[in-house]
Design a protein around this motif. Structure first.
Motif, mmCIF file in Angstrom:
data_model
loop_
_atom_site.group_PDB
_atom_site.id
_atom_site.type_symbol
_atom_site.label_atom_id
_atom_site.label_comp_id
_atom_site.label_asym_id
_atom_site.label_seq_id
_atom_site.Cartn_x
_atom_site.Cartn_y
_atom_site.Cartn_z
ATOM 1 N N PHE A 74 48.925 41.085 42.610
ATOM 2 C CA PHE A 74 49.941 40.220 43.224
ATOM 3 C C PHE A 74 49.505 38.764 43.172
ATOM 4 O O PHE A 74 50.299 37.863 42.864
ATOM 5 N N TRP A 75 48.204 38.530 43.432
ATOM 6 C CA TRP A 75 47.664 37.163 43.399
ATOM 7 C C TRP A 75 47.759 36.571 41.998
ATOM 8 O O TRP A 75 48.184 35.425 41.813
ATOM 9 N N LEU A 76 47.374 37.341 40.993
ATOM 10 C CA LEU A 76 47.445 36.850 39.621
ATOM 11 C C LEU A 76 48.885 36.615 39.186
ATOM 12 O O LEU A 76 49.196 35.602 38.531
ATOM 13 N N LEU A 77 49.784 37.544 39.546
ATOM 14 C CA LEU A 77 51.197 37.383 39.187
ATOM 15 C C LEU A 77 51.776 36.138 39.840
ATOM 16 O O LEU A 77 52.531 35.382 39.210
ATOM 17 N N SER A 78 51.423 35.903 41.101
ATOM 18 C CA SER A 78 51.921 34.715 41.809
ATOM 19 C C SER A 78 51.350 33.435 41.220
ATOM 20 O O SER A 78 52.017 32.395 41.190
ATOM 21 N N SER A 79 50.125 33.498 40.732
ATOM 22 C CA SER A 79 49.456 32.291 40.244
ATOM 23 C C SER A 79 50.077 31.753 38.963
ATOM 24 O O SER A 79 50.002 30.550 38.689
ATOM 25 N N VAL A 80 50.685 32.649 38.166
ATOM 26 C CA VAL A 80 51.221 32.172 36.874
ATOM 27 C C VAL A 80 52.409 31.248 37.061
ATOM 28 O O VAL A 80 52.788 30.529 36.128
ATOM 29 N N ASP A 81 53.014 31.248 38.242
ATOM 30 C CA ASP A 81 54.154 30.364 38.514
ATOM 31 C C ASP A 81 53.714 29.012 39.061
ATOM 32 O O ASP A 81 54.549 28.172 39.409
ATOM 33 N N THR A 82 52.402 28.812 39.181
ATOM 34 C CA THR A 82 51.874 27.542 39.688
ATOM 35 C C THR A 82 51.351 26.685 38.539
ATOM 36 O O THR A 82 51.210 27.152 37.407
ATOM 37 N N ASP A 83 51.048 25.445 38.853
ATOM 38 C CA ASP A 83 50.486 24.529 37.857
ATOM 39 C C ASP A 83 49.003 24.297 38.097
ATOM 40 O O ASP A 83 48.453 23.266 37.677
ATOM 41 N N ALA A 84 48.346 25.249 38.775
ATOM 42 C CA ALA A 84 46.921 25.089 39.085
ATOM 43 C C ALA A 84 46.120 24.939 37.796
ATOM 44 O O ALA A 84 46.386 25.615 36.791
ATOM 45 N N SER A 85 45.118 24.081 37.836
ATOM 46 C CA SER A 85 44.336 23.791 36.632
ATOM 47 C C SER A 85 43.587 25.015 36.122
ATOM 48 O O SER A 85 43.452 25.221 34.916
ATOM 49 N N TRP A 86 43.112 25.864 37.062
ATOM 50 C CA TRP A 86 42.353 27.046 36.642
ATOM 51 C C TRP A 86 43.250 28.068 35.940
ATOM 52 O O TRP A 86 42.790 28.814 35.075
ATOM 53 N N ALA A 139 58.479 43.733 44.315
ATOM 54 C CA ALA A 139 57.868 45.051 44.105
ATOM 55 C C ALA A 139 56.347 44.954 44.193
ATOM 56 O O ALA A 139 55.690 45.804 44.795
ATOM 57 N N PHE A 140 55.774 43.919 43.601
ATOM 58 C CA PHE A 140 54.321 43.711 43.694
ATOM 59 C C PHE A 140 53.911 43.429 45.134
ATOM 60 O O PHE A 140 52.860 43.894 45.591
ATOM 61 N N ALA A 141 54.723 42.672 45.853
ATOM 62 C CA ALA A 141 54.407 42.360 47.252
ATOM 63 C C ALA A 141 54.442 43.624 48.105
ATOM 64 O O ALA A 141 53.575 43.835 48.963
ATOM 65 N N GLN A 142 55.429 44.485 47.881
ATOM 66 C CA GLN A 142 55.513 45.724 48.661
ATOM 67 C C GLN A 142 54.375 46.672 48.319
ATOM 68 O O GLN A 142 53.913 47.435 49.171
ATOM 69 N N ALA A 143 53.908 46.629 47.069
ATOM 70 C CA ALA A 143 52.771 47.470 46.688
ATOM 71 C C ALA A 143 51.534 47.124 47.502
ATOM 72 O O ALA A 143 50.686 47.993 47.765
ATOM 73 N N VAL A 144 51.414 45.866 47.903
ATOM 74 C CA VAL A 144 50.285 45.457 48.743
ATOM 75 C C VAL A 144 50.282 46.236 50.050
ATOM 76 O O VAL A 144 49.217 46.593 50.572
ATOM 77 N N TRP A 145 51.469 46.518 50.581
ATOM 78 C CA TRP A 145 51.551 47.271 51.843
ATOM 79 C C TRP A 145 50.987 48.680 51.691
ATOM 80 O O TRP A 145 50.472 49.251 52.645
ATOM 81 N N MET A 178 44.010 41.161 34.824
ATOM 82 C CA MET A 178 44.170 42.217 35.833
ATOM 83 C C MET A 178 43.137 43.314 35.625
ATOM 84 O O MET A 178 42.479 43.775 36.575
ATOM 85 N N LEU A 179 42.966 43.734 34.375
ATOM 86 C CA LEU A 179 42.033 44.819 34.082
ATOM 87 C C LEU A 179 40.577 44.368 34.113
ATOM 88 O O LEU A 179 39.680 45.174 34.386
ATOM 89 N N GLY A 180 40.323 43.094 33.829
ATOM 90 C CA GLY A 180 38.953 42.625 33.683
ATOM 91 C C GLY A 180 38.252 42.220 34.970
ATOM 92 O O GLY A 180 37.007 42.193 35.016
ATOM 93 N N LEU A 181 38.995 41.912 36.023
ATOM 94 C CA LEU A 181 38.375 41.445 37.267
ATOM 95 C C LEU A 181 37.441 42.481 37.892
ATOM 96 O O LEU A 181 36.552 42.145 38.669
ATOM 97 N N GLU A 182 37.621 43.718 37.512
ATOM 98 C CA GLU A 182 36.847 44.818 38.099
ATOM 99 C C GLU A 182 35.373 44.802 37.694
ATOM 100 O O GLU A 182 34.546 45.483 38.318
ATOM 101 N N ILE A 183 35.013 44.023 36.696
ATOM 102 C CA ILE A 183 33.655 44.072 36.171
ATOM 103 C C ILE A 183 32.619 43.645 37.211
ATOM 104 O O ILE A 183 31.492 44.168 37.229
#
Length: 519
Positions: free
Chosen positions: A154-166, A295-301, A180-185
């Protein structure tokens, strides 16, 4: 060193971190599968294979993990499992194509053997009075991993709509599903290095004629009155180390009852649809017409409820017992699946000139005109109409937006049903099954028995994961959830009639009471 109650607590907590890796690895695909399907134009069964390929690996691992843990020890196999997780994570995130992704996720599935090895290890280093609680740490970490995956997606999906430099610097938008798949390392590597500091299981030391080492370790892990009892494993268990002998022992008349109990509980745990809920959560919520972001937000619940009710299970499993929690949980699953089935059965689907999503271009708007003001009473009929007029590729690409516009449904009822299911599962089938499996089998076949039941459990899980997208497309949401509810009813009847209670008893006492028992 004298007995220290915090020693076994710390070891149980550390080893159960493998559950976090499993939970994250298993559920992170729920957010990525839609993006992967679009990029590689996957059909329903291909989607199912991407999601279910780790479970296929788990089936193979389960066939050999019992022998390997008995042959080489619990610690070495846990280290191998952690290493496989790391290889799979890196390979999946960097995968160049659908086939490579399936192969890398399959390798991660080999590491899903941690679901069997971790409870086995924890049960063998824990005092009898605390065994249910400590083995449940594994399930707590699993649901924590689920939650972490939902939050990160949800955090990554939300971030793509921002203009954050990172976001720009790391190309998050372009490689969203890979991130999404790689953060688990990070947690996977931490787990791998921490495992070097755990001791071998005292029970494995005993079974390999290293009693003095086992005694020294048991003196630190369990109360003094349990040490001698655990050291007195019958000689027949010490001698029966050959794989074929163990396999024959598993299927003889002495263990037939408990083996059947384990198999049925293992099958019911997955047949009620838990991994459809966990691994396809955003997809399910999209079917209720709320859109992708919601849907992603509700999945957090799901993650939040999962953690809360798993904590309740841990707090009560050694107080109320295993069987009462199973009965309560299965009742909850029955009601929850019924709510979902009823909610989807009442849905209507209608596109109008006013609610057509703006993402469609002019030619697509022209193609979809015959659907306007037509009311569909089934999600299957509506999706088939979309494919007929838009074509399969475009219908799939815009399915979420079209469902959001056309669906008339009580989405709160669906959310209530899904969260009710998660709560019911989290206090029963989730933690209790693995506690039971670590308790009910005799010492000489415990490793191979848990592995055998794990094969059954993983095979049903694989079927659920692979078939779920196909079921939604061809059978519809209503029928799919009703099927899961029927399995819950069957499981409830079996548990009430046959499931033994195991709380508060040593593994040796349980062996004496359950061996030679019949239906």
């Amino acid at each position: 060193m004298l007995y220290n109650k915090y020693k076994s607590f710390g070891l149980a907590l550390l080893v159960s971190l493998g559950g976090f890796i499993f939970g994250f690895d298993a559920s992170v695909i729920s957010g990525a599968i839609g993006l992967i399907s679009t990029q590689y134009a996957l059909g329903p069964l291909e989607q199912g294979l991407v999601v279910g390929s780790p479970t296929l690996g788990a089936i193979i691992a389960a066939c050999v993990v019992g022998y390997l843990t008995d042959r080489y020890g619990r610690k070495k196999i846990l280290l191998l499992i952690a290493f496989l997780y790391a290889i799979s994570i890196v390979g999946s995130a960097l995968a160049n194509g659908y086939i490579m992704l399936v192969v890398c996720r399959f390798i991660g599935g080999l590491a899903f053997a941690s679901l069997m090895v971790a409870p086995l290890y924890i049960a063998e280093i824990t005092p009898a009075a605390l065994r249910g609680k400590y083995v449940s740490f594994n399930q707590l970490n699993i649901v924590a991993g689920f939650s972490a995956a939902y939050f990160s997606n949800f955090w990554l999906l939300s971030s793509v709509d921002t203009d954050a430099s990172w976001v720009v610097a790391f190309s998050i938008k372009e490689y969203l599903w890979r991130w999404m798949l790689g953060l688990e390392i990070a947690p996977a590597l931490i787990y791998f290095f921490l495992l070097f500091y755990i001791p071998e299981s005292p029970r494995w030391l005993i079974l390999n004629n290293r009693k003095e080492e086992a005694r020294q370790l048991l003196n630190k892990l369990v109360p003094p009155d349990e040490v001698d009892e655990q050291l007195l494993i019958p000689q027949e268990n010490l001698d029966d180390a050959h794989f074929i002998k163990k396999l024959r022992s598993l299927f003889n008349s002495r263990t037939r009852f408990i083996l059947m109990v384990g198999i049925v509980v293992g099958i019911i745990q997955q047949a009620t649809g838990v991994n459809a809920i966990y691994f396809y959560a955003p997809t399910i919520f999209e079917q209720s017409g709320i859109g992708t972001n919601a849907a992603f937000a509700q999945a957090v619940w799901i993650g939040v409820v999962n953690i809360i009710f798993t904590l309740i299970a841990i707090a009560t499993i050694d107080r109320f017992g295993r069987k009462p929690l199973m009965i309560i949980g299965l009742l909850g699953v029955m009601v929850s699946m019924g709510l979902c089935g009823y909610g989807f059965s009442q849905a209507k689907y209608q596109l109008t000139a006013q609610n057509i999503p703006s993402v469609l271009n002019e030619s697509q708007l022209e193609s979809i005109k015959p659907l306007l003001n037509v009311t569909y009473l089934s999600d299957v009929d509506f999706k088939q109409a979309l494919r007929a007029y838009l074509g399969s590729q475009f219908a799939k690409q815009y399915e979420s937006e079209l469902l959001k516009s056309a669906t008339q449904i009580n989405s709160n009822l669906i959310l209530l049903g899904i969260l009710g299911f998660v709560a019911a599962f989290a206090i029963s089938l989730g933690p209790v099954m693995w506690v039971l499996l670590s308790e009910i089998f005799p010492n000489n076949v415990r490793g191979i028995a848990i592995a055998f039941v794990g094969v059954m459990n993983s095979f049903v899980s694989f079927l659920v994961q692979v078939l779920f997208p196909w079921q939604l497309e061809n059978m519809g949401s209503t029928t799919t959830f009703i099927i899961y509810g029927i399995f819950a009813i069957l499981g409830f009847a079996f548990v009430v009639r046959y499931l033994p209670e195991t709380k508060g008893k040593t593994l040796e006492q349980l062996e004496q009471s359950l061996v030679n028992k019949h239906f």
